[in-house]
Design an enzyme around this catalytic site. Structure first.
Site, PDB file in Angstrom:
ATOM      1  N   ASP A 289      -7.418   0.470   3.087  1.00 50.48           N
ATOM      2  CA  ASP A 289      -6.589  -0.571   3.401  1.00 50.48           C
ATOM      3  C   ASP A 289      -6.449  -1.194   4.931  1.00 50.48           C
ATOM      4  O   ASP A 289      -6.867  -0.085   5.740  1.00 50.48           O
ATOM      5  CB  ASP A 289      -5.171  -0.721   2.966  1.00 50.48           C
ATOM      6  CG  ASP A 289      -4.549   0.781   2.849  1.00 50.48           C
ATOM      7  OD1 ASP A 289      -5.112   1.473   3.769  1.00 50.48           O
ATOM      8  OD2 ASP A 289      -3.742   1.088   2.245  1.00 50.48           O
TER       9      ASP A 289
ATOM     10  N   GLU B 190       1.168  -2.340  -4.147  1.00 50.67           N
ATOM     11  CA  GLU B 190       2.643  -2.109  -4.633  1.00 50.67           C
ATOM     12  C   GLU B 190       2.891  -2.244  -6.003  1.00 50.67           C
ATOM     13  O   GLU B 190       1.987  -2.698  -6.943  1.00 50.67           O
ATOM     14  CB  GLU B 190       3.467  -3.083  -3.747  1.00 50.67           C
ATOM     15  CG  GLU B 190       2.840  -2.907  -2.319  1.00 50.67           C
ATOM     16  CD  GLU B 190       3.606  -1.790  -1.405  1.00 50.67           C
ATOM     17  OE1 GLU B 190       3.793  -0.694  -2.098  1.00 50.67           O
ATOM     18  OE2 GLU B 190       4.003  -1.812  -0.447  1.00 50.67           O
TER      19      GLU B 190
ATOM     20  N   HIS C 222       2.437   3.589  -5.040  1.00 49.90           N
ATOM     21  CA  HIS C 222       1.381   2.688  -4.520  1.00 49.90           C
ATOM     22  C   HIS C 222       0.165   3.552  -4.384  1.00 49.90           C
ATOM     23  O   HIS C 222       0.305   4.667  -3.967  1.00 49.90           O
ATOM     24  CB  HIS C 222       1.874   1.752  -3.455  1.00 49.90           C
ATOM     25  CG  HIS C 222       2.019   2.431  -2.143  1.00 49.90           C
ATOM     26  ND1 HIS C 222       2.350   1.755  -1.084  1.00 49.90           N
ATOM     27  CD2 HIS C 222       1.529   3.437  -1.399  1.00 49.90           C
ATOM     28  CE1 HIS C 222       2.508   2.581   0.035  1.00 49.90           C
ATOM     29  NE2 HIS C 222       1.883   3.604  -0.236  1.00 49.90           N
TER      30      HIS C 222
ATOM     31  N   ASN D 191       6.717   5.210  -3.765  1.00 50.89           N
ATOM     32  CA  ASN D 191       7.117   4.131  -4.704  1.00 50.89           C
ATOM     33  C   ASN D 191       5.749   3.994  -5.730  1.00 50.89           C
ATOM     34  O   ASN D 191       5.718   3.094  -6.377  1.00 50.89           O
ATOM     35  CB  ASN D 191       7.358   2.785  -4.197  1.00 50.89           C
ATOM     36  CG  ASN D 191       6.013   2.107  -3.377  1.00 50.89           C
ATOM     37  OD1 ASN D 191       4.871   2.873  -3.375  1.00 50.89           O
ATOM     38  ND2 ASN D 191       6.026   0.898  -3.033  1.00 50.89           N
TER      39      ASN D 191
HETATM   40  P1  PGA Z   1       1.487   9.257   3.656  1.00 51.99           P
HETATM   41  O1  PGA Z   1       1.389   7.897   2.891  1.00 51.99           O
HETATM   42  O2  PGA Z   1       0.206   9.990   3.403  1.00 51.99           O
HETATM   43  O3  PGA Z   1       2.045   8.973   4.958  1.00 51.99           O
HETATM   44  O4  PGA Z   1       2.685   9.892   2.750  1.00 51.99           O
HETATM   45  C1  PGA Z   1       0.906   7.895   1.705  1.00 51.99           C
HETATM   46  C2  PGA Z   1       0.787   6.469   1.046  1.00 51.99           C
HETATM   47  O5  PGA Z   1       1.584   5.583   1.395  1.00 51.99           O
HETATM   48  O6  PGA Z   1      -0.127   6.178   0.484  1.00 51.99           O
END
Ligand code: PGA
Length: 262
Positions: A67, A143, A138, A136
């Protein structure tokens, strides 16, 4: 699904890095799907070390990032391109033309997103996809309520994601609300998926992904449809799983079978 609960994130990083290096020994033009965020940093540090200390050659490797934000100027320190340059690309000998990101700008973003899908296909598909998981649920920036069949496209980030990532921004600094992301359908086409999730704040998302029903509301649960996915967890992120003893027994039996040459 393989569920591995290791004592520390460093042990996970070591095992994931070793999986990648083993695959690279077998295929020098390995195609990697890459993630940003705090979670994969340990893996990237180990790959850089393998290149710099053990002279592992990454010149044939092709990468596709999951992304990228929309609306940040090129080279912005909050862009995922910048993150990847800092943590991985500047330390390896990957050819710049082998590095791919979903679109961050352009007149026809839908077309650019379709082109991204085409370039993944043209490279022969993703061999190993590295993933984190949001609190959450994702994966990438898919999302909650993302279609389980989705392809690369533009997504609006949830309040929760914006809050979780606000720590990287100065007060008052512009924080993008839009991002391009591989779709869940895109991710599921990778041949192998290695997901890492650490800490208590990931426990609910990990439970929903591993043991919950498949639901667009918990995008990580779509991974249950994939034939070769491994969850690398620490005790905190695994704390809400109900079959921990079973997962440990599966690992033991797997190791024994491997030793016995099955
Ligand atoms: P993080 O984010 O590695 O900073 O915990 C993971 C994500 O949001 O996919």
């Amino acid at each position: 699904m393989r569920v591995l609960v290791l004592e520390t994130p460093e042990e996970s990083a070591e095992q994931v890095a070793q999986e990648i290096l083993t695959a690279l020994r077998r295929k020098r033009n390995l195609v990697l799907g890459l993630a940003t965020g705090s979670t994969p940093i340990g893996v990237y540090a180990r790959l850089v070390r393998a290149h710099q200390l053990d002279r592992v050659d990454f010149s044939g490797v092709v990468t596709f990032n999951l992304d990228e934000y929309l609306g940040l100027p090129e080279g912005h320190r909050q862009s995922y391109r910048y993150f990847m340059d800092q943590h991985l690309f500047s330390g390896l000998n990957i050819a710049p033309s082998n590095i791919h990101f979903p679109p961050s700008k352009g007149r026809d973003l839908a077309l650019e997103c379709r082109n991204y899908e085409e370039s993944i296909k043209a490279a022969g598909g993703i061999d190993i996809q590295i993933l984190g998981i949001g609190a959450n649920g994702h994966i990438g920036f898919n999302e909650p309520t993302s279609s389980l069949a989705s392809r690369t496209r533009i997504k609006t980030l949830t309040e929760k994601t914006l809050r979780d990532n606000a720590r990287f921004y100065e007060p008052g600094e512009f924080q993008p609300q839009l991002a391009s992301t591989m779709g869940i359908g895109t991710i599921l086409e990778a041949r192998k998926i290695l997901l890492q999730g650490f800490g208590k704040k990931k426990a609910e998302a990990v439970r929903a992904a591993v043991e919950g029903p498949i639901s667009a509301f918990w995008p990580g649960s779509a991974l249950q449809l994939h034939p070769d996915v491994s969850f690398y967890l620490d005790p905190e992120s695994a704390s809400k799983l109900s079959l921990l003893d079973y997962y440990a027994r599966v690992r033991e039996n797997e190791a024994r079978l491997e030793q016995e040459g099955y």
